[in-house]
Design an enzyme around this catalytic site. Structure first.
Site, mmCIF file in Angstrom:
data_model
loop_
_atom_site.group_PDB
_atom_site.id
_atom_site.type_symbol
_atom_site.label_atom_id
_atom_site.label_comp_id
_atom_site.label_asym_id
_atom_site.label_seq_id
_atom_site.Cartn_x
_atom_site.Cartn_y
_atom_site.Cartn_z
ATOM 1 N N TYR A 1 0.826 -1.227 0.000
ATOM 2 C CA TYR A 1 0.000 0.000 0.000
ATOM 3 C C TYR A 1 0.849 1.261 0.000
ATOM 4 C CZ TYR A 1 0.790 -0.914 4.982
ATOM 5 O OH TYR A 1 1.360 -1.214 6.188
ATOM 6 N N ARG B 1 8.347 13.891 6.590
ATOM 7 C CA ARG B 1 8.772 13.037 5.470
ATOM 8 C C ARG B 1 8.104 13.524 4.196
ATOM 9 N NH1 ARG B 1 7.909 6.771 6.961
ATOM 10 N NH2 ARG B 1 5.771 7.516 6.765
HETATM 11 C C1 LIG Z 1 4.622 0.093 6.820
HETATM 12 C C2 LIG Z 1 5.477 -0.789 7.640
HETATM 13 C C3 LIG Z 1 4.917 -1.807 8.428
HETATM 14 C C4 LIG Z 1 3.421 -1.966 8.532
HETATM 15 O O1 LIG Z 1 3.057 -3.265 8.831
HETATM 16 P P1 LIG Z 1 1.567 -3.751 8.514
HETATM 17 O O2 LIG Z 1 1.529 -5.127 9.016
HETATM 18 O O3 LIG Z 1 1.323 -3.589 7.057
HETATM 19 O O4 LIG Z 1 0.662 -2.833 9.278
HETATM 20 C C5 LIG Z 1 5.778 -2.626 9.140
HETATM 21 N N1 LIG Z 1 7.118 -2.464 9.073
HETATM 22 C C6 LIG Z 1 7.681 -1.484 8.335
HETATM 23 C C7 LIG Z 1 9.174 -1.325 8.295
HETATM 24 C C8 LIG Z 1 6.878 -0.615 7.602
HETATM 25 O O5 LIG Z 1 7.430 0.355 6.881
#
Ligand SMILES: *Cc1c(COP(=O)(O)O)cnc(C)c1O
Length: 422
Positions: free
Chosen positions: A232, A382
């Site tokens: 996403y 950012r």
């Molecule tokens: C965006 C992001 C997530 C998000 O995890 P979800 O399970 O999709 O909510 C986790 N780790 C990092 C490093 C991210 O950038």
């Protein structure tokens, strides 16, 4: 050359300029938050609508019929995504979420034995990854205080690869690091760190959330053991879009830590046997029924990536962030901003981290003036100019609006606190 002229020239020479019209952008708004939630493209929208149509028309038969039969969709989209991370087609599958995939892969590859019991991570990683690693240790009766090593940053922004390697002792069983740090945007040297880890018998796993779709990788050639990422952010699959994972083919045939029937060999899945036969590809690491509706957007979105090409996307992204940093230095000198992102091309990902003590409220003022950034506590704005839908002119306009906010002190009308979702 004046900035306007330079922006115009850069836009004229941009081979990806035409992709901008594929995205839903708001008139007058400059969206610089594609590293948190990418924008909707018309093609992604169409593929979601088509998927709904297949449900409407086919009912249960949609699993095996129609243009994109749901039963094979996760594997087919994994194969389409593979070139973006330098994987073989059967090494990637679209499934789960980042955090669930982390749990799945660490459950599979973390095998504490004898003295080799520790997990190597870093103090700058995204909180969810750290929560998951701690809980993985606790599940096995190990104390995270003792068994989770978090390599320290020297400046609060970046990690030093040498420091990480120095922590690769014979007590470390598994390493899990981000390819690109979510706050500063630093890229780690995935190839070097993987090589050093594997030479010491340490499993090398990577979280590629902040690089997938922005920075090319060569996970297969670099011998990465496993990786996972969300879709996403730069991959524009929409809120809750289904994530992806990579497992190197030398591990195919292993049993997944968290088994479920959708990880089955597809020919055997409907035998309904109580003995699990895992697929002989990355698909084995799926758990249950795929989230087909939340996967559908990728059908359209990945087509765009194929046409644009990840190398051209990376090239433009570097030009965009170069341009942005140049403008910060020329137009915003004296306003108290620092750039927290490494300036070397091979050390930065797709966004620029602007640091300022008033960052939280400057972000609110930017939003009010039609520039969409995001804020990361305590002091980072950012800004992600995204190759597929941000122009060089947009970057100039965003920096000019920021300059006006600083000149007029417009941020003073807001509290310097983050919102519920920052
Ligand atoms: C965006 C992001 C997530 C998000 O995890 P979800 O399970 O999709 O909510 C986790 N780790 C990092 C490093 C991210 O950038």
């Amino acid at each position: 050359m004046r900035s306007e002229e330079k922006a115009r020239l850069l836009d004229e020479r941009d081979p990806l300029a035409s992709f901008k019209s594929e995205f839903y952008l708001k008139e007058g708004v400059i969206y610089l938050d594609g590293n948190s939630l990418g924008l909707l493209s018309r093609r992604a929208e169409r593929s979601v609508l088509k998927l709904l149509e297949s449900w409407k028309e086919l009912g249960i038969d949609g699993w095996t019929e129609g243009e994109h039969p749901w039963f094979w969709l996760s594997e087919r989209l994994g194969a389409k995504m593979a070139p973006l991370v330098g994987a073989l087609e059967h090494e990637v599958v679209v499934t789960g979420s980042t955090t669930v995939n982390l749990h799945q892969l660490v459950s599979t590859f973390y095998k504490p034995e004898g003295r080799k019991t520790k997990i190597l991570a870093d103090e700058l990683n995204f909180p969810s990854d750290i929560y998951a690693l701690k809980s993985q240790l606790e599940l096995r009766g190990l104390d995270p205080e003792e068994h989770l090593i978090r390599v320290k940053s020297r400046d609060g922004r970046c990690l030093d690869e040498g420091d990480i390697i120095a922590h690769m002792t014979d007590e470390v069983a598994l390493m899990l690091l981000p390819t690109v740090l979510y706050r500063s945007g630093q890229i780690l040297d995935v190839e070097r760190l993987t090589r050093e880890a594997r030479a010491r018998g340490i499993v090398a796993g990577w979280d590629a959330c902040h690089s997938a779709g922005a920075v090319p990788h060569r996970f297969h050639d670099w011998d990465v053991d496993f990786a996972f990422w969300c879709t996403y952010k730069y991959l524009n699959s929409g809120p809750g879009g289904v994530a992806a994972l990579f497992v190197h083919e030398r591990h195919h045939g292993k049993s997944p830590g968290l088994a479920g029937w959708f990880g089955s060999d597809k020919q055997k899945q409907f035998d309904m046997s109580h003995d699990f036969t895992p697929a002989k590809e990355a698909g084995a690491w799926q758990i249950g029924t795929p989230h087909v509706l939340s996967t559908a957007s990728l059908i359209g979105s990945l087509e765009i990536f194929h046409e644009a090409g990840i190398d051209r996307i990376r090239e433009k992204s570097l030009q965009l962030t170069d341009w942005m940093m140049e403008l910060v230095e020329t137009e915003l000198a004296g306003y108290g901003f620092d750039i927290g992102t490494p300036t070397e091309e091979n050390r930065r990902g797709g966004h620029v981290a602007l640091e300022h003590p008033e960052a939280a409220r400057i972000c609110k003022a930017l939003k009010a003036d039609g520039v969409i950034p995001d804020f990361r506590a305590p002091n980072v704005i950012r800004l992600a100019p995204v190759a597929l839908y941000t122009s060089f002119g947009d970057v100039l306009e965003a920096i000019r609006r920021l300059k006006a906010i600083m000149d007029e002190k417009k941020y003073e009308q807001y509290e310097n606190e983050r919102g519920v979702v920052a």
